[in-house]
Structures are given as C-alpha cells and as structure tokens.
Design a protein around this motif. Structure first.
Motif, mmCIF file in Angstrom:
data_model
loop_
_atom_site.group_PDB
_atom_site.id
_atom_site.type_symbol
_atom_site.label_atom_id
_atom_site.label_comp_id
_atom_site.label_asym_id
_atom_site.label_seq_id
_atom_site.Cartn_x
_atom_site.Cartn_y
_atom_site.Cartn_z
ATOM 1 N N VAL A 1 0.832 -1.206 0.000
ATOM 2 C CA VAL A 1 0.000 0.000 0.000
ATOM 3 C C VAL A 1 0.865 1.253 0.000
ATOM 4 O O VAL A 1 0.590 2.227 -0.706
ATOM 5 C CB VAL A 1 -0.949 -0.011 1.226
ATOM 6 C CG1 VAL A 1 -1.638 1.348 1.376
ATOM 7 C CG2 VAL A 1 -1.988 -1.105 1.088
ATOM 8 N N GLY A 2 1.939 1.240 0.786
ATOM 9 C CA GLY A 2 2.848 2.385 0.818
ATOM 10 C C GLY A 2 3.501 2.647 -0.522
ATOM 11 O O GLY A 2 3.631 3.799 -0.944
ATOM 12 N N CYS B 1 0.721 4.111 -2.942
ATOM 13 C CA CYS B 1 0.359 5.498 -2.613
ATOM 14 C C CYS B 1 1.532 6.449 -2.845
ATOM 15 O O CYS B 1 1.353 7.541 -3.398
ATOM 16 C CB CYS B 1 -0.108 5.582 -1.166
ATOM 17 S SG CYS B 1 -1.683 4.757 -0.836
ATOM 18 N N GLY B 2 2.721 6.036 -2.422
ATOM 19 C CA GLY B 2 3.892 6.881 -2.647
ATOM 20 C C GLY B 2 4.214 7.043 -4.119
ATOM 21 O O GLY B 2 4.515 8.149 -4.588
ATOM 22 N N ALA C 1 -0.388 11.244 0.485
ATOM 23 C CA ALA C 1 0.352 9.981 0.566
ATOM 24 C C ALA C 1 0.517 9.520 2.011
ATOM 25 O O ALA C 1 0.366 8.331 2.318
ATOM 26 C CB ALA C 1 1.723 10.136 -0.087
ATOM 27 N N SER D 1 -2.097 6.515 2.698
ATOM 28 C CA SER D 1 -1.504 5.181 2.809
ATOM 29 C C SER D 1 -1.867 4.544 4.140
ATOM 30 O O SER D 1 -2.185 3.347 4.210
ATOM 31 C CB SER D 1 0.018 5.263 2.654
ATOM 32 O OG SER D 1 0.586 6.116 3.638
ATOM 33 N N ALA E 1 -4.375 1.278 4.321
ATOM 34 C CA ALA E 1 -3.806 0.055 4.889
ATOM 35 C C ALA E 1 -4.642 -0.441 6.071
ATOM 36 O O ALA E 1 -4.932 -1.637 6.182
ATOM 37 C CB ALA E 1 -2.366 0.299 5.327
ATOM 38 N N ALA F 1 2.887 1.063 5.944
ATOM 39 C CA ALA F 1 2.471 1.735 4.707
ATOM 40 C C ALA F 1 2.966 3.171 4.685
ATOM 41 O O ALA F 1 3.538 3.632 3.686
ATOM 42 C CB ALA F 1 0.946 1.694 4.583
ATOM 43 N N THR F 2 2.765 3.904 5.776
ATOM 44 C CA THR F 2 3.194 5.302 5.830
ATOM 45 C C THR F 2 4.711 5.411 5.815
ATOM 46 O O THR F 2 5.276 6.297 5.156
ATOM 47 C CB THR F 2 2.619 5.976 7.083
ATOM 48 O OG1 THR F 2 1.192 5.971 7.001
ATOM 49 C CG2 THR F 2 3.095 7.409 7.195
ATOM 50 N N THR G 1 6.814 3.284 4.449
ATOM 51 C CA THR G 1 7.256 2.963 3.090
ATOM 52 C C THR G 1 7.044 4.129 2.146
ATOM 53 O O THR G 1 7.930 4.482 1.357
ATOM 54 C CB THR G 1 6.491 1.727 2.561
ATOM 55 O OG1 THR G 1 6.735 0.612 3.424
ATOM 56 C CG2 THR G 1 6.950 1.371 1.153
ATOM 57 N N ALA G 2 5.875 4.754 2.219
ATOM 58 C CA ALA G 2 5.602 5.924 1.378
ATOM 59 C C ALA G 2 6.576 7.049 1.688
ATOM 60 O O ALA G 2 7.082 7.721 0.784
ATOM 61 C CB ALA G 2 4.159 6.390 1.577
#
Length: 410
Positions: free
Chosen positions: A194-195, A198-199, A222, A226, A230, A240-241, A243-244
């Motif tokens: 997901v990250g 979105c990123g 983002a 994210s 998620a 997720a956040t 990773t983004a």
C-alpha cells in the motif's frame, strides 16, 4: 464543532507555552508536556480531550512516521539492514515472549493475557523515540539504528498482537500457529505494498506539478492516505506510511536536484511543512499522554503490578537488544556497546502501545490491568528514561558539542 475547535486551540496554546518554558529551564519538551498534562489533570482542569485508539492512529501517527521516514537515506538503511531486521523481527518476538513469561510467573497473570500485554509493549514507539532524539540533537549511526528499528518493528508487533489477541479470545493455539505465517505476510507485505502504491502515485502526480503547495498537498495525501487505506485493508498502516515516506524522501528530498520529482521551492517547503506537522502532532500526543497517565487509577492496583510491569518491560527490552547485538560483534555490522546501551535505554514506549491497549475488547481477561500497567510503563518511559537519556548520550559522546556543553552547564 465550535467546542471541538476550541479544545484543539486550547491544547495547542498550552503546548506552545510549555515549549517556551521548557527551553528556558532546559527541560526536554516532550517530558515537559507530559508533566504539565499530568499537573492539569491532578488540578481538575479538563482540556476536553483524551487519547483514543482512533485519535492516535488517524491523526497522530501518520505525520510523525512520515516525517521521520522522509529523512532516512536508503543507502544507510540498506547498509545496516541485517541488524535492523534481526532487532525489529526477532528482537520484538523475544521481548514479547520474555515480558509475557515474566508477567505470568511474577504476577500470576493468565498466559494468554500476559502475552497480549507482552506483544503490545514489546515494540518501541517511533513517536517517543523520534521526539527524544530531536530534543537532544542526536545524529549519526546510533540515531539511524534506534529510529529505523523502531519504525520497522511495528510489523512484527502488529502480527504478535493480532496472534496473541486471537489466541486469548479463541483459546486455540494450534489454529493460531497455522495462521501465523499468512498473517505475517498479509500485514507486512500488504502494508509495504500500500505504501509503494500510494507513494508512487503521489510521485507521478507531483512530477507533473510545478506548484510547491500542490507538491506538499500530495505528500499529505500519501502520508494519511496510505495509513488509512492500509488500516481499512487490515494491514500495517505504520509500515504503509513509513514505506511511502522512505520512497518519497529518497526520490525527492534526498536525491540530487536534477533527479528529484520536486521543485527547489517544493523541497524547501515540504521539509518545513512536515517539521511543523510533526511538531504539532508531538505536542498533542505527549500532552494528552500526561493527561491520561495522571488520570489512570494506579492506586487501585498496587505497587507490585506497576513496578513489576515496568521492570519486566525493561528486562524484555534488554533480552531483545544485547544478545542480538552480540551476534553481530564479529561482523562488519558490529553494534558497539555504547550503541547497545542507547538501543536498550532509548527503547521508549508511548502512543503506539497505548493505542493497542485501548483497542483491547472489554471481555479480555485482565483488560483493565493491561491498560493501567501500559500507562505506567509509558509514563516511566517518557519521564524517567526521557530525562536520563541526555546523560547517557553525553556519557558515550553521542551528543553534538553544543548539546554536550548545555548538559554540562545544566
């Protein structure tokens, strides 16, 4: 609506007064917020707001995690990937098991409830750690190790929490064991996926924009998008956040100007915007932690539970840090003993553990005890460990020269 806006403005005003006063008396800002929040509660002053699972997950964690991830270089993260992965995955598992065993043996808790508590308190809180290092101006490898490990160990903690909570509710360890691998893959890989989506989408759109306000808005979408997507999909919103943030930071803020998807003005504005967003989120988080810690019914449970919970949490963290760090001594990823001590004592607990504790179902055995002892560990972590961390950092030479001088003078 007016009442809610008034509460937010009041919280922000109190936090800013604390920020000014804390700088004057050379008190860590985060500790000052917790202390003032506790004083307000003990003086029967109602700020009209309290910590909830939704408040922490939806409004506090996303900006703090995203802002921290934006500034972590992928090259340095990749360089220390082996110890970070071992500390965040195996270390969290060892800490959870050790805390669960300790609570069961020392305090007589049912093993299922003890392991639920162990899993939610095992992961160090990115919110508290990031704030603590910013307060002390710490940079270099030790900051990378502590912050990155804290950001990464949420995946393991989320799996352990879901598994132990499922076992505590269903009482079927065999079924949980078969589902563990699938749960791990879904939560971790789903959150990372997901990250990335979105990123990546935000980067593609930002590359077509030339307005710095639009670029900052896309980073905001983002960060929060994210996390929310998620969580809606029941995967790790934190991963997720993070990773983004790693993706957008390394391809934008940390890349060469000609290779960045952001304009020069956009880069400068995004950095300032997220510093401010993290500052506000930190202010609310720690002020409300102080409010709720002071309001917890500690007197109803006795010193044995509170002191035992704190001591067992510290022992669990030590068992997670030192053996794994020793395994890397003969390698190029050596973690020196001073860094190990900082990893242990700097393993602060905060909003993340509270969010998980507050999300526990009312029917869980010892649910109230778990919440109360979590508040005790968080309060000890932020106040005692937070206040003594500058001394430890100074002792091992991790403070910048300016900060070392301040500590010596103070």
């Amino acid at each position: 609506m007016e009442e809610r806006i008034g509460q937010v403005v009041l919280l922000l005003a109190v936090a800013m007064i604390v920020a000014i006063a804390a700088r004057r008396v050379k008190l860590p800002y985060t500790v000052g917020l917790v202390v003032v929040g506790a004083i307000l509660t003990l003086s029967d002053t109602d700020l009209g707001q309290h910590l909830t699972h939704d408040l922490i997950y939806d409004l506090i964690l996303p900006p703090l995690l995203f802002e921290a991830a934006l500034s972590i270089p992928w090259r340095e993260l990749r360089r220390d990937a082996p110890p970070l992965l071992f500390l965040s995955i195996f270390g969290t598992t060892v800490a959870a098991a050790a805390v669960g065993a300790g609570m069961s043996w020392f305090l007589g808790w049912p093993i299922a409830s003890a392991l639920v508590y162990g899993s939610l308190i095992a992961a160090t809180d990115p919110v508290a750690i990031i704030a603590m290092f910013k307060d002390n101006g710490v940079h270099g490898r030790v900051r990378l190790l502590v912050e990155a490990e804290s950001l990464m160990n949420d995946g393991a903690a989320a799996v352990l929490f879901a598994v132990t909570l499922g076992w505590a509710q269903a009482g079927s360890l065999e079924q949980v064991g078969w589902e563990t691998a699938a749960t791990l893959a879904r939560i971790v890989l789903g959150g990372v996926g997901v990250g990335l989506v979105c990123g990546g989408a935000a980067i593609l759109l930002a590359g077509r924009a030339s307005e710095h306000l639009v670029e900052a808005a896309l980073t905001t979408i983002a960060a929060f998008g994210s996390f929310l997507v998620a969580e809606h999909l029941h995967v790790s919103g934190v991963l997720a956040t993070v990773t983004a943030g790693l993706m957008m930071g390394n391809l934008g803020l940390l890349s060469a100007e000609g290779k960045s998807y952001l304009t020069r003005k956009g880069r400068e504005f995004v950095v300032s915007f997220w510093e401010y967003a993290a500052f506000v989120a930190n202010s609310f988080a720690f002020l409300l932690i102080g409010v709720d810690v002071a309001g917890a019914p500690f007197q109803s449970y006795g010193p044995k539970l509170l002191a035992g919970g704190i001591l067992i949490a510290l022992i669990g963290r030590a068992l997670a840090v030192y053996p794994i760090s020793l395994a890397f001594l003969p390698s190029r990823w050596i973690i020196a003993f001073p860094e190990q001590h900082v990893l242990w004592w700097g393993g602060l607990r905060g909003a993340l553990g509270l969010a998980l504790a507050l999300s526990l179902p009312a029917a869980l055995p010892l649910r109230d005890e778990i919440v109360v002892v979590t508040f005790a560990v968080v309060g000890f972590s932020i106040v005692v460990q937070g206040l003594t961390m500058p001394l430890l950092l100074q002792r091992f030479g991790f403070l910048p020269k300016r900060e070392r001088g301040k500590t010596e003078d103070g």
